[in-house]
Enzyme design. Sequence first.
Site, short mmCIF file in Angstrom:
data_model
loop_
_atom_site.label_atom_id
_atom_site.label_comp_id
_atom_site.label_asym_id
_atom_site.label_seq_id
_atom_site.Cartn_x
_atom_site.Cartn_y
_atom_site.Cartn_z
N ASP A 130 0.84 -1.19 0.00
CA ASP A 130 0.00 0.00 0.00
C ASP A 130 0.88 1.24 0.00
OD1 ASP A 130 -2.53 1.27 0.00
OD2 ASP A 130 -2.39 1.65 2.14
N HIS A 137 -4.10 14.11 0.82
CA HIS A 137 -4.34 13.25 1.97
C HIS A 137 -3.18 13.33 2.96
CE1 HIS A 137 -5.47 9.80 4.40
NE2 HIS A 137 -4.32 9.21 4.12
N ARG A 146 0.44 16.42 13.22
CA ARG A 146 1.77 17.01 13.41
C ARG A 146 1.65 18.53 13.31
NH1 ARG A 146 3.10 12.70 10.07
NH2 ARG A 146 3.25 14.08 8.27
N GLU A 203 -10.72 3.77 3.37
CA GLU A 203 -9.76 4.53 2.58
C GLU A 203 -10.09 4.30 1.12
OE1 GLU A 203 -5.91 4.81 5.58
OE2 GLU A 203 -5.76 3.59 3.76
N GLU A 205 -9.37 4.04 -2.41
CA GLU A 205 -8.16 3.81 -3.19
C GLU A 205 -8.50 3.09 -4.49
OE1 GLU A 205 -4.76 2.18 -1.21
OE2 GLU A 205 -5.43 2.81 0.80
N TYR A 248 1.58 2.54 15.25
CA TYR A 248 2.33 2.73 14.00
C TYR A 248 3.74 3.27 14.17
CZ TYR A 248 1.97 7.85 13.49
OH TYR A 248 2.12 9.20 13.64
N THR A 355 -4.80 6.39 0.01
CA THR A 355 -6.05 7.16 0.03
C THR A 355 -6.00 8.28 -1.00
OG1 THR A 355 -6.28 6.70 2.38
CG2 THR A 355 -7.60 8.50 1.50
#
Length: 428
Positions: A130, A137, A146, A203, A205, A248, A355
Amino acid sequence: MTTPLKSFIEVAPNSDFPIQNLPYGVFSETPEGQRRVGVAIGEWVLDLAAIEAAGLLQLSGGRTYFNQSTLNDFIASGRENWTALRTQLQQLLAADTATLRDNAELREKAFFKQAAVTLHLPVQIPGYTDFYSSKEHATNVGCMFRDPKNALLPNWSELPVGYNGRASSVVVSGTNVVRPSGQIKLPTEDRPIFSPCRKLDFELETGFIVGKPNQLGQPISIENAWDHIFGMVLFNDWSARDIQQWEYVPLGPFNSKTFASSISPWIVTLDALEPFRTRCPEQEPRPLHYLREENVDNSFDINLSVEVKPENQTQADVICKTNFKYMYWSMAQQLTHHTIAGCNVQVGDLMGSGTISGPTPDSYGSLLELTWNATKPLQLSNGEQRSFLQDGDTLIMRGYCEKDGLRIGFGEVSGKVLPAVQFNFDQN
């Protein structure tokens, strides 16, 4: 002026599957019945195994390809056969060709209503990767989690960011998706809790299917990358946002992505998409030499939409409309970068686009963005609100290209959310 190609099969003007498309899939007459390869034409599936057995197809290799449960062998037979079969099928299905049109017995054996058959995963997928190739996105996510002034990490504009996913949990459209459970870190708690996902997302895609492998240690050059791509599918890479946020760092998504990824049952070939080529957005800074595509239309104008249908409702609400042409990195660049260190890809490998979000709030390709992480819930037509997906929701994605009276579509990819599995930790 060239007369548009027409079929003896009646095809509605708004159909995704005219004779100019002919996407490939795998079907059976019953859920547990024998699987074989077919193509979509209007509301019908043409059984390629039946017309192959009747001697109407001539392909190189001296073997049969379509009385099989996947497309892998046919795809592996090479581009010469991809092109030859497309040409032969368009000739057989043409309005002025009598071979199939006037053979009532063979038509009875070879044509099935799509609504009356079961569609299966069209390829055996050895590996799945992916990417993260929509600038809009990536910028939205960076702004949320962030610094908005430095939303993109320094590497994002230099290479197609991606991760290797889990091929075994790729499922075909229509497969129910069980809400995952895992570790979630609540902001008010010192340690994580174990819980069903509270922020289940989609998502939007697309994915491409690898059609030609490369040898280990031998990268695919940007000049040859398109020759290694067989076709495209719609792709919903379901995402457990709260599980992902905790797990993650530093190695990326794991259980937040492994529970399910859904693809559409029909693979649309690059040949069918050829009239809809366009350019990726301008890439700045200019990519390193191995990623440069010089003066080529390296993307496609594909309209994409997402609908959500709550449980026990007949109406689905469109919550997103966007377009594949917004993708910053092309499929050729993704494939080239994937192999630049020597990785060998295989026939049937699935490569997710990442995405796909556009420049406006209604074109964002996930609920995370559409609701800005639950701070701006969506209002549905039945009066309900959605920040993330609820149990019983059905998520539907559609895609099509349209220009000069020609429509080439992908059909849909859908899935219904089922409640999480209940765990009893008091038992050994």
